[in-house]
Design a protein around this motif. Structure first.
Motif, PDB file in Angstrom:
ATOM      1  N   GLY A 128      38.057  32.170  27.111  1.00  0.00           N
ATOM      2  CA  GLY A 128      37.811  31.763  25.873  1.00  0.00           C
ATOM      3  C   GLY A 128      38.875  31.922  24.873  1.00  0.00           C
ATOM      4  N   ASP A 129      40.010  32.561  25.207  1.00  0.00           N
ATOM      5  CA  ASP A 129      41.064  32.677  24.500  1.00  0.00           C
ATOM      6  C   ASP A 129      42.453  32.186  25.289  1.00  0.00           C
ATOM      7  N   PRO A 130      42.784  31.168  24.915  1.00  0.00           N
ATOM      8  CA  PRO A 130      44.178  30.397  25.710  1.00  0.00           C
ATOM      9  C   PRO A 130      45.430  31.324  25.679  1.00  0.00           C
ATOM     10  N   GLY A 131      45.172  32.278  25.161  1.00  0.00           N
ATOM     11  CA  GLY A 131      46.538  33.186  25.040  1.00  0.00           C
ATOM     12  C   GLY A 131      46.319  34.285  25.910  1.00  0.00           C
ATOM     13  N   VAL A 132      45.215  34.426  26.664  1.00  0.00           N
ATOM     14  CA  VAL A 132      44.865  35.488  27.789  1.00  0.00           C
ATOM     15  C   VAL A 132      44.760  34.980  29.116  1.00  0.00           C
ATOM     16  N   THR A 133      45.473  35.319  29.929  1.00  0.00           N
ATOM     17  CA  THR A 133      45.285  34.922  31.396  1.00  0.00           C
ATOM     18  C   THR A 133      44.714  36.376  32.118  1.00  0.00           C
ATOM     19  N   HIS A 134      43.984  35.857  33.311  1.00  0.00           N
ATOM     20  CA  HIS A 134      43.619  37.161  33.891  1.00  0.00           C
ATOM     21  C   HIS A 134      43.623  36.858  35.512  1.00  0.00           C
ATOM     22  N   SER A 135      44.227  37.994  36.305  1.00  0.00           N
ATOM     23  CA  SER A 135      44.491  38.184  37.504  1.00  0.00           C
ATOM     24  C   SER A 135      43.908  39.330  38.331  1.00  0.00           C
ATOM     25  N   VAL A 136      43.750  39.241  39.373  1.00  0.00           N
ATOM     26  CA  VAL A 136      43.158  40.513  40.039  1.00  0.00           C
ATOM     27  C   VAL A 136      43.905  41.002  41.052  1.00  0.00           C
ATOM     28  N   LEU A 137      44.276  42.257  41.327  1.00  0.00           N
ATOM     29  CA  LEU A 137      45.008  42.827  42.210  1.00  0.00           C
ATOM     30  C   LEU A 137      44.239  43.457  43.446  1.00  0.00           C
ATOM     31  N   LEU A 138      44.241  42.917  44.710  1.00  0.00           N
ATOM     32  CA  LEU A 138      43.649  43.532  45.654  1.00  0.00           C
ATOM     33  C   LEU A 138      44.755  44.714  46.123  1.00  0.00           C
ATOM     34  N   THR A 139      44.352  45.795  46.032  1.00  0.00           N
ATOM     35  CA  THR A 139      45.279  47.085  46.214  1.00  0.00           C
ATOM     36  C   THR A 139      45.030  47.522  47.815  1.00  0.00           C
ATOM     37  N   THR A 140      44.369  46.768  48.429  1.00  0.00           N
ATOM     38  CA  THR A 140      44.495  46.642  49.915  1.00  0.00           C
ATOM     39  C   THR A 140      45.367  45.463  50.504  1.00  0.00           C
ATOM     40  N   GLY A 141      45.452  45.429  51.705  1.00  0.00           N
ATOM     41  CA  GLY A 141      46.131  44.386  52.329  1.00  0.00           C
ATOM     42  C   GLY A 141      45.249  42.881  52.393  1.00  0.00           C
ATOM     43  N   GLY A 142      45.924  41.927  52.987  1.00  0.00           N
ATOM     44  CA  GLY A 142      45.401  40.667  53.149  1.00  0.00           C
ATOM     45  C   GLY A 142      44.209  40.643  54.397  1.00  0.00           C
ATOM     46  N   TYR A 143      44.738  41.259  55.470  1.00  0.00           N
ATOM     47  CA  TYR A 143      43.630  41.189  56.485  1.00  0.00           C
ATOM     48  C   TYR A 143      42.562  42.003  56.381  1.00  0.00           C
ATOM     49  N   ALA A 144      42.679  43.248  55.741  1.00  0.00           N
ATOM     50  CA  ALA A 144      41.257  43.997  55.761  1.00  0.00           C
ATOM     51  C   ALA A 144      40.526  43.459  54.487  1.00  0.00           C
ATOM     52  N   SER A 145      41.265  43.021  53.587  1.00  0.00           N
ATOM     53  CA  SER A 145      40.584  42.389  52.192  1.00  0.00           C
ATOM     54  C   SER A 145      39.653  41.134  52.711  1.00  0.00           C
ATOM     55  N   ALA A 146      40.290  40.230  53.643  1.00  0.00           N
ATOM     56  CA  ALA A 146      39.461  39.284  54.116  1.00  0.00           C
ATOM     57  C   ALA A 146      38.271  39.532  54.844  1.00  0.00           C
ATOM     58  N   ILE A 147      38.648  40.739  55.616  1.00  0.00           N
ATOM     59  CA  ILE A 147      37.490  40.821  56.613  1.00  0.00           C
ATOM     60  C   ILE A 147      36.251  41.632  55.731  1.00  0.00           C
ATOM     61  N   TYR A 148      36.705  42.688  54.933  1.00  0.00           N
ATOM     62  CA  TYR A 148      35.773  43.512  54.163  1.00  0.00           C
ATOM     63  C   TYR A 148      34.927  42.346  53.158  1.00  0.00           C
ATOM     64  N   PHE A 149      35.574  41.770  52.335  1.00  0.00           N
ATOM     65  CA  PHE A 149      34.650  41.159  51.509  1.00  0.00           C
ATOM     66  C   PHE A 149      34.029  39.800  51.878  1.00  0.00           C
ATOM     67  N   SER A 150      34.524  39.452  53.082  1.00  0.00           N
ATOM     68  CA  SER A 150      33.789  38.287  53.828  1.00  0.00           C
ATOM     69  C   SER A 150      32.334  39.041  54.404  1.00  0.00           C
ATOM     70  N   LEU A 151      32.482  40.186  54.811  1.00  0.00           N
ATOM     71  CA  LEU A 151      31.290  40.832  55.629  1.00  0.00           C
ATOM     72  C   LEU A 151      30.375  41.231  54.458  1.00  0.00           C
ATOM     73  N   TRP A 152      30.754  41.472  53.170  1.00  0.00           N
ATOM     74  CA  TRP A 152      30.064  41.682  52.093  1.00  0.00           C
ATOM     75  C   TRP A 152      29.008  40.483  51.522  1.00  0.00           C
ATOM     76  N   ASN A 153      30.180  39.500  51.656  1.00  0.00           N
ATOM     77  CA  ASN A 153      29.635  38.017  51.202  1.00  0.00           C
ATOM     78  C   ASN A 153      28.628  37.548  52.181  1.00  0.00           C
ATOM     79  N   SER A 154      28.371  38.010  53.282  1.00  0.00           N
ATOM     80  CA  SER A 154      27.520  37.474  54.379  1.00  0.00           C
ATOM     81  C   SER A 154      26.369  38.603  54.600  1.00  0.00           C
ATOM     82  N   VAL A 155      26.195  39.416  53.858  1.00  0.00           N
ATOM     83  CA  VAL A 155      24.906  40.401  54.332  1.00  0.00           C
ATOM     84  C   VAL A 155      23.451  39.701  53.798  1.00  0.00           C
ATOM     85  N   PRO A 156      22.648  39.993  54.579  1.00  0.00           N
ATOM     86  CA  PRO A 156      22.547  40.827  55.897  1.00  0.00           C
ATOM     87  C   PRO A 156      23.402  40.337  56.906  1.00  0.00           C
TER      88      PRO A 156
END
Length: 477
Positions: A128-156
């Motif tokens: 809602g504010d064009p003067g503000v951008t938003h980014s997310v930092l994955l503090t983990t690596g790419g491989y582990a993040s991809a698997i970890y979040f993919s698993l949570w997105n697939s429960v049960p």
């Protein structure tokens, strides 16, 4: 350094908002330093909770980085991680007001919010504010993040077949995850439980972010980054890592006098010592500690072991460390090893020439610190994405021997001794190969952290900030 992008007369204010745990604060502090190098004239603010603000100020204010504290007093004093995750969402109104006040105080400044992966709800604050951008930092690596979040997105989770202990990953069908690599709350999740609903809210917010930053380097994890890009193909991705603290540049005399551990390492042959640490947040049980101690003694190799208070069978802290009576004194008297209580200078220990291996819980910060020093690992993952970091280190990089999985693993002293021998033994067939591969990983990390090219941490951070400036400009036009 490459010339900076023209911001059309507008200034930058980068707001960094980590989750309140040491494993998340450390990468954000490194990112703050990178931002400062890329944008010396930009304002940088570190958002913290009232409980962590003072310690963070001590690290950052000398670097010209301000710290803004948000009031945070969770009603539930539970030590359960999910309760802390859920309570963190109560910070939304205070954080929203902080951003509103920033914009009102200086409407000509573009605000770039970089939030932790477990604070991804901040995406809605920036909308809602064009003067503000938003980014997310994955503090983990790419491989582990991809698997970890993919698993949570697939429960049960669904097994491959009734007799198989491996689970399907719909997003990555070529990757197999074993039951022993899944925490109990993930294995039991049905999609409506507290863990599932919280993590899925964060995943949904990833897709609404202007960019995704990843704590890794392109050449360190090409497969992991490819997996993430395949999964989140509509979000620009910037591998800004490894976000690591360098070893102390103090003189040898200052370093050894301030740390008896480093002074002891100075007396050991090159590559002869195993460093053992499960990080600051994780512990093993009393019985596991006993077996690990006896295994280290049986191996015949030297070691430095950072011991946290052990846990009993119910997960509560035990009054005993779990060490056999007289073990620490016996090992030190024999010159075989040192037992250190609670804390040691990890980066300096890993960088020491005497250190030849690292028995680790495979937290991503620890794994990258080991790789940055070219040190092979013995893996004993305990929780969360650590299982997939270990999978990466063993199967993809070939720099790790896996000892055990999980906090309930039944580890024997013979297994410990065998794993240590594989990493440190002069006649070990895998030792030389692991060292060569670890040395190559060190070269990759050195290039990322020391260089100024397009794929270096500095170059990627610069490209990220340029992209956010263009996003703000486009939003205004």
């Amino acid at each position: 350094m490459a010339p900076e992008t023209d911001h059309h007369g507008r200034a930058d204010h980068v707001v960094l908002f980590p989750f309140m745990a040491q494993g998340h604060l450390s990468p954000f502090r490194c990112l703050a330093a990178l931002v400062r190098r890329c944008r010396p004239d930009a304002r940088v603010t570190f958002v913290a909770t009232s409980g962590t603000a003072d310690s963070i100020r001590a690290h950052l204010e000398d670097e010209g980085i301000s710290v803004h504290a948000l009031p945070f007093r969770p009603a539930d004093a539970s030590q359960q991680l999910i309760d802390l995750f859920l309570a963190s969402e109560s910070l939304r109104p205070a954080f929203h007001q902080f951003i509103v006040d920033l914009r009102r105080s200086d409407p000509h400044t573009d605000v770039h919010v970089v939030a932790d992966m477990f604070l991804a709800w901040t995406a809605d604050v920036a909308r809602g504010d064009p003067g503000v951008t938003h980014s997310v930092l994955l503090t983990t690596g790419g491989y582990a993040s991809a698997i970890y979040f993919s698993l949570w997105n697939s429960v049960p989770l669904v097994r491959k077949d009734d007799d198989d202990e491996c689970f399907r990953l719909p997003s990555f069908p070529g990757i197999s995850v074993h039951r022993s690599q899944i925490t109990n709350h993930l294995a039991a999740a049905d999609g409506g439980d507290a863990w599932s609903t919280f993590i899925r809210r964060q995943i949904a917010a990833f897709s609404r972010a202007d960019a995704l930053l990843v704590n890794t380097a392109e050449k360190l994890e090409p497969k992991g980054l490819s997996m993430l890009r395949q999964w989140l193909n509509n979000v620009p991705m910037f591998p800004v890592g490894p976000l690591l603290r360098a070893a102390s540049s103090s003189s040898l005399e200052e370093t050894t006098s301030s740390s008896p551990v480093l002074a002891w390492l100075d007396k050991q042959p090159p590559g002869s010592v195993l460093y053992v640490s499960f990080g600051s947040l994780y512990t093993i049980s009393t019985s596991q500690t006993t077996e690990l101690a006896m295994g280290l003694e049986k191996s015949g190799h030297k070691f430095v072991w950072v011991v946290q208070p052990a846990t009993d069978v119910n997960g509560s802290e035990s009054r005993s460390s779990g060490l056999p009576d007289g073990f620490a004194q016996r090992m030190e008297a024999a010159g075989r090893g040192l037992v250190v209580r609670c804390w040691a200078p990890q980066v300096e220990i890993l960088a020491h020439p005497a250190t030849g291996g690292f028995l680790t819980h495979c937290g991503w910060n620890s794994a990258q610190e080991s790789l940055a020093c070219g040190v092979p690992m013995v893996g004993w993952s305990l929780s969360a994405e650590q299982f997939y970091n270990a999978k990466l280190l063993v199967e993809e990089m070939g720099v790790c021997v896996e000892l055990a999985r999980g906090a309930a693993a039944a580890v024997t002293r013979d297994e410990v001794a065998e794993a240590v021998e594989r990493v440190l033994g002069e006649t070990s067939r895998v030792r030389a190969a692991m060292r060569r591969k670890a040395a190559k990983m060190k070269e990759v990390i050195d290039a990322a952290t020391d260089g100024d090219g397009e794929e270096s941490s500095l170059g990627v951070t610069r490209r990220f900030l340029d992209a956010m400036a263009r996003t703000s400009s486009c939003s205004r036009s």
